[in-house]
Write an enzyme that holds these catalytic residues in place. Structure first.
Site, PDB file in Angstrom:
ATOM      1  N   CYS A 198       0.783  -1.229   0.000  1.00 48.02           N
ATOM      2  CA  CYS A 198       0.000   0.000   0.000  1.00 48.02           C
ATOM      3  C   CYS A 198       0.822   1.290   0.000  1.00 48.02           C
ATOM      4  O   CYS A 198       0.464   2.216  -0.732  1.00 48.02           O
ATOM      5  CB  CYS A 198      -1.065   0.000   1.095  1.00 48.02           C
ATOM      6  SG  CYS A 198      -0.630  -0.880   2.571  1.00 48.02           S
ATOM      7  N   ARG A 205       7.315 -10.909   5.300  1.00 49.69           N
ATOM      8  CA  ARG A 205       7.006 -10.605   6.688  1.00 49.69           C
ATOM      9  C   ARG A 205       7.710 -11.606   7.573  1.00 49.69           C
ATOM     10  O   ARG A 205       7.741 -12.793   7.273  1.00 49.69           O
ATOM     11  CB  ARG A 205       5.492 -10.683   6.932  1.00 49.69           C
ATOM     12  CG  ARG A 205       4.761  -9.643   6.125  1.00 49.69           C
ATOM     13  CD  ARG A 205       3.273  -9.734   6.309  1.00 49.69           C
ATOM     14  NE  ARG A 205       2.632  -8.805   5.385  1.00 49.69           N
ATOM     15  CZ  ARG A 205       1.318  -8.699   5.232  1.00 49.69           C
ATOM     16  NH1 ARG A 205       0.529  -9.471   5.938  1.00 49.69           N
ATOM     17  NH2 ARG A 205       0.812  -7.828   4.389  1.00 49.69           N
ATOM     18  N   GLN A 234       0.594 -11.195  -2.695  1.00 50.81           N
ATOM     19  CA  GLN A 234      -0.805 -10.811  -2.501  1.00 50.81           C
ATOM     20  C   GLN A 234      -1.421 -10.435  -3.836  1.00 50.81           C
ATOM     21  O   GLN A 234      -0.761  -9.820  -4.674  1.00 50.81           O
ATOM     22  CB  GLN A 234      -0.892  -9.591  -1.595  1.00 50.81           C
ATOM     23  CG  GLN A 234      -0.419  -9.823  -0.193  1.00 50.81           C
ATOM     24  CD  GLN A 234      -0.497  -8.538   0.617  1.00 50.81           C
ATOM     25  OE1 GLN A 234       0.017  -7.510   0.207  1.00 50.81           O
ATOM     26  NE2 GLN A 234      -1.146  -8.606   1.752  1.00 50.81           N
ATOM     27  N   ASP A 236      -3.114  -8.028  -4.588  1.00 49.62           N
ATOM     28  CA  ASP A 236      -3.420  -6.795  -3.893  1.00 49.62           C
ATOM     29  C   ASP A 236      -4.012  -5.755  -4.840  1.00 49.62           C
ATOM     30  O   ASP A 236      -3.713  -5.752  -6.028  1.00 49.62           O
ATOM     31  CB  ASP A 236      -2.120  -6.252  -3.309  1.00 49.62           C
ATOM     32  CG  ASP A 236      -2.342  -5.488  -2.024  1.00 49.62           C
ATOM     33  OD1 ASP A 236      -3.512  -5.352  -1.616  1.00 49.62           O
ATOM     34  OD2 ASP A 236      -1.348  -5.039  -1.435  1.00 49.62           O
ATOM     35  N   HIS A 270      -5.529  -1.426  -4.454  1.00 43.56           N
ATOM     36  CA  HIS A 270      -5.954  -0.320  -3.594  1.00 43.56           C
ATOM     37  C   HIS A 270      -6.860   0.594  -4.390  1.00 43.56           C
ATOM     38  O   HIS A 270      -6.518   0.990  -5.494  1.00 43.56           O
ATOM     39  CB  HIS A 270      -4.730   0.417  -3.046  1.00 43.56           C
ATOM     40  CG  HIS A 270      -3.931  -0.457  -2.144  1.00 43.56           C
ATOM     41  ND1 HIS A 270      -2.829  -1.158  -2.578  1.00 43.56           N
ATOM     42  CD2 HIS A 270      -4.121  -0.803  -0.852  1.00 43.56           C
ATOM     43  CE1 HIS A 270      -2.362  -1.892  -1.573  1.00 43.56           C
ATOM     44  NE2 HIS A 270      -3.122  -1.703  -0.520  1.00 43.56           N
ATOM     45  N   LYS A 294     -12.199  -4.088   8.851  1.00 45.02           N
ATOM     46  CA  LYS A 294     -12.096  -4.920   7.657  1.00 45.02           C
ATOM     47  C   LYS A 294     -13.182  -5.987   7.622  1.00 45.02           C
ATOM     48  O   LYS A 294     -13.824  -6.283   8.634  1.00 45.02           O
ATOM     49  CB  LYS A 294     -10.726  -5.584   7.598  1.00 45.02           C
ATOM     50  CG  LYS A 294     -10.383  -6.385   8.844  1.00 45.02           C
ATOM     51  CD  LYS A 294      -8.979  -6.977   8.734  1.00 45.02           C
ATOM     52  CE  LYS A 294      -8.665  -7.836   9.944  1.00 45.02           C
ATOM     53  NZ  LYS A 294      -7.452  -8.618   9.811  1.00 45.02           N
ATOM     54  N   HIS A 341      -8.221  -1.405   0.830  1.00 45.51           N
ATOM     55  CA  HIS A 341      -7.261  -2.464   0.512  1.00 45.51           C
ATOM     56  C   HIS A 341      -8.099  -3.702   0.270  1.00 45.51           C
ATOM     57  O   HIS A 341      -9.031  -3.964   1.025  1.00 45.51           O
ATOM     58  CB  HIS A 341      -6.345  -2.808   1.690  1.00 45.51           C
ATOM     59  CG  HIS A 341      -5.670  -1.650   2.329  1.00 45.51           C
ATOM     60  ND1 HIS A 341      -4.316  -1.502   2.332  1.00 45.51           N
ATOM     61  CD2 HIS A 341      -6.142  -0.602   3.021  1.00 45.51           C
ATOM     62  CE1 HIS A 341      -3.992  -0.422   3.001  1.00 45.51           C
ATOM     63  NE2 HIS A 341      -5.077   0.143   3.438  1.00 45.51           N
TER      64      HIS A 341
END
Length: 646
Positions: free
Chosen positions: A338, A367, A385, A387, A389, A473, A519
């Site tokens: 992000c 991570r 991910q 992912d 946004h 979320k 997200h």
RNA sequence: GCCAAUGUAGCUCAGGGGUAGAGCACUUCCUUGGUAAGGAAGAGGUCAUGGGUUCAAAUCCCAUCAUUGGCUCCA
């Protein structure tokens, strides 16, 4: 006399003080032998307790959740008695029933260690107690007496529990030579339990607090019939066969190398092909929904994450910065995409007419997960991910959120995930300093999620205190083969990063405004999604996704050239196939293809060559008969189309 | 990170203080076959790594690494 109402609406009269057990007996003797607990006006109690008022009754047998719960709760007590007998001086913590069985947390005496070699001893003692058919007796005790009881016994854990109880009287349950603090309910006697097995042991912090002493947790399960235990064990074996780590190995999808590092999956060619196809699938869907692809690097300046707030929150527990040799500048492996995407948003001035902006990236992040938490592909240290946004105006938030829900639901439907649950994670109202951002923004975000899910008709569970530190979320969770829950899809509202990165757009009023960010990741991560998909399908992937859609098996080497011609035709029509040219018998080739879970086997021999046809066999089903290559191609294409139907 | 168990051939696993075993997979040869394992031979291992005990360690002890089941954590 009191009036008892049964679930079917019939009402019977009984003497006041009658027990649930006696009521069951009045219906028939056999029922009485099966009643484990009863609900009186929705309060669940022992079947042996007296009923003194008019009430609704519900008898709980093994088949009901509540019945099992009482059954396993009593089993936990018996296991505790067995443990006390086998290990004198043992101290008891808590011992609840859980989804599959029960556990008891204990503090082992002195330096003794409990290991799987002790299981048999515990099991034998348990069954001895169970067979004794000891009555289970409930007793109230004033708090001070209860404290006295456990102080004398030297059980500081129970003393602590009682001290925390607010009630003046404490209930105890006794069976045979064992008394335990407990709210109940429990079975009438220990004889109901016919089969018991210690499943595993594990360390568990007292009251779940990392700073407190680690106790030994013993997991067990019990049944009213030996046969049920055997069936349960068989079921566990079956579940193990679906384990994605096992199937991943068998199908050569991925691999972990110690030299590369733990939690860092290596995707083998077949796994990579599968993953690529998944990515293309989602890219296509996202294109329809107006997403634009972006690509960002795997590292970013530490300052980027100081700005985002991630560094303050997670810096110490993350992979540490890498530094440039000359200047000593610090960079972080990206734990999230992000911040990078925020910078992309910022690269030029934005008008309200541009919004929403939707940036998508299959972004690989790293991570530092604690070593004990790593698990196959579901919990790793480097993962990708799916992912994206979305930057939008506050007015657009709810609609955008709903569109994302649509994507997630389409994805889940395509893969046949029916047993998923959805969870809304909100702030812990008691502990707001854990979160960044204003109360006002949080309230707006939480309302948007709740409304969007309601309008989409999702059944959700609301969890307080489970929100990310930057926003609430909505998570989509799926269970794996062993019953563990994993979060796949996630949609998160974020008012905070736009604030921290000072994201802006110019509104129709010619004033600067702050966009809202969403997200989202329908798969969650490619790794976890593939893992869950493997277990869900037991390695039999949908036709459109599977690495090889067909394998060509020749009856003998004489037909290898014919096989190549057929293979070429399939290839031209984008049907993924392979040829098994080995000098093996057809039975062998079929067996190997079956084990590799290749959806279609094409068998070619003299007959096929002469008539220019192919024999098709379906994995797990058998011979489908003869057809032309063209017919087969059409057939496969039609199947694929069906699978991807919206 | 913590507790417990495990680590032997590519895979699945047996063995166990005295020169390393099986099945499958692999290589070569024979076999050329019709819907879930054809036959033979061969090759393959510092028994996770590093220390220690011992005349002798894959085996016993310690440490480390990894894996597994939990706990805690999870942007």
């Amino acid at each position: 006399m009191i009036k008892i109402t049964f679930p079917d609406g019939t009402i019977r009269e009984y003497e006041s003080g009658i027990t649930g057990l006696d009521i069951a007996k009045s219906i028939n003797e056999r029922l009485a032998n099966e009643v484990l607990a009863v609900s009186i006006d929705d309060e669940i109690i022992d079947a042996t307790r007296s009923i003194t008022n008019d009430a609704k009754i519900l008898l709980h047998k093994w088949e009901s959740e509540q019945g099992k719960h009482a059954f396993w709760h009593t089993s936990a007590h018996i296991m505790a008695e067995a443990l006390e007998a086998v290990f004198p001086g043992i101290k008891l913590g808590i011992g609840p029933a859980i989804e599959n069985g029960f556990y008891y947390d204990v503090d082992m005496p002195d330096d003794q260690v409990l290991s799987d070699k002790d299981f048999a001893k515990i099991e034998n003692k348990f069954l001895e107690i169970a067979r004794g058919k000891h009555q289970i007796i409930r007793k109230d005790m004033p708090k001070n007496e209860a404290l006295e009881f456990y102080s004398q016994k030297g059980d500081e854990y129970k003393v602590e529990l009682i001290n925390d109880l607010t009630d003046g009287t404490i209930t105890f349950y006794t069976q045979n030579n064992f008394t335990d603090l407990c709210r109940g309910p429990h079975l009438p006697n220990t004889g109901f339990i016919k089969a018991f097995k210690v499943m595993s042991i594990a360390g568990a912090y007292w009251r779940g607090d990392e700073k407190r002493k680690q106790l030994t947790r013993i997991y067990g399960i019990s049944f009213p019939k030996k046969k049920l235990l055997d069936e349960y064990l068989v079921m566990l074996e079956e579940a193990k066969k679906r384990d994605h780590r096992k199937i991943g190995k068998e199908l050569e999808l991925f691999y972990f190398s110690e030299r590369v590092g733990q939690g860092l999956p290596l995707w083998l060619p077949k796994g990579a092909m599968l993953r690529e196809r998944l990515e293309n699938f989602l890219k296509k869907v996202q294109k329809e929904y107006g997403y634009e692809p972006v690509i960002t690097p795997h590292i970013g300046q530490k300052d980027l994450y100081v700005t985002s707030g991630h560094y303050a929150k997670y810096g110490a527990d993350s992979f540490q910065p890498i530094t440039t040799p000359a200047e000593g500048e610090e960079f972080l492996l990206k734990p999230m995409n992000c911040p990078h995407h925020c910078e992309i948003y910022k690269h030029k001035p934005r008008s309200y007419k541009d919004l929403p902006v939707r940036y998508a990236e299959f972004g690989t992040v790293y991570r530092y997960e604690q070593s004990g938490e790593l698990h196959g592909l579901t919990r790793v240290r480097g993962f990708t991910q799916d992912d994206a946004h979305i930057f939008c105006t506050p007015d657009q938030l709810k609609d955008e959120f709903k569109k994302v829900i649509d994507i997630v639901l389409y994805v889940f439907k395509t893969f046949g995930f029916e047993g998923f649950t959805t969870q809304i994670s909100l702030r812990d109202p008691e502990n707001t300093e854990k979160y960044i951002g204003s109360d006002e923004n949080w309230n707006k975000a939480e309302t948007a999620i709740i409304e969007a899910t309601e309008e989409k008709g999702l059944k959700t569970v609301v969890e307080l205190g489970e929100a990310a530190f930057y926003g609430p979320k909505l998570d989509f969770m799926v269970k794996d083969a062993l019953g563990r829950k994993w979060q796949l899809g996630t949609i998160q509202v974020d008012y905070n990063l736009p604030e921290r990165f000072e994201l802006e757009y110019t509104g129709s009023d010619n004033q600067k405004h702050r966009p809202v960010m969403i997200h989202r990741a329908p798969f969650g991560s490619m790794e976890r999604f593939v893992a869950v998909l493997i277990e869900h399908t037991a390695g039999k992937f949908p036709l459109w996704l599977t690495p090889n859609q067909a394998i060509i098996l020749t009856i003998s080497e004489k037909y290898n050239n014919f096989a190549k011609k057929v293979g070429n035709k399939l290839n031209i029509s984008d049907i993924r196939s392979q040829i098994d040219e080995r000098s093996e018998k057809i039975g062998r080739k079929i067996r190997d293809a079956e084990l590799q879970r290749v959806p279609f086997m094409i068998i070619l021999g003299e007959k096929e060559q002469e008539t220019n046809t192919i024999s098709v066999r379906k994995q797990g089903e058998g011979d489908l008969g003869t057809m032309t290559v063209e017919e087969f191609i059409q057939f496969v294409n039609k199947e694929v189309e069906k699978e991807l139907e919206k």
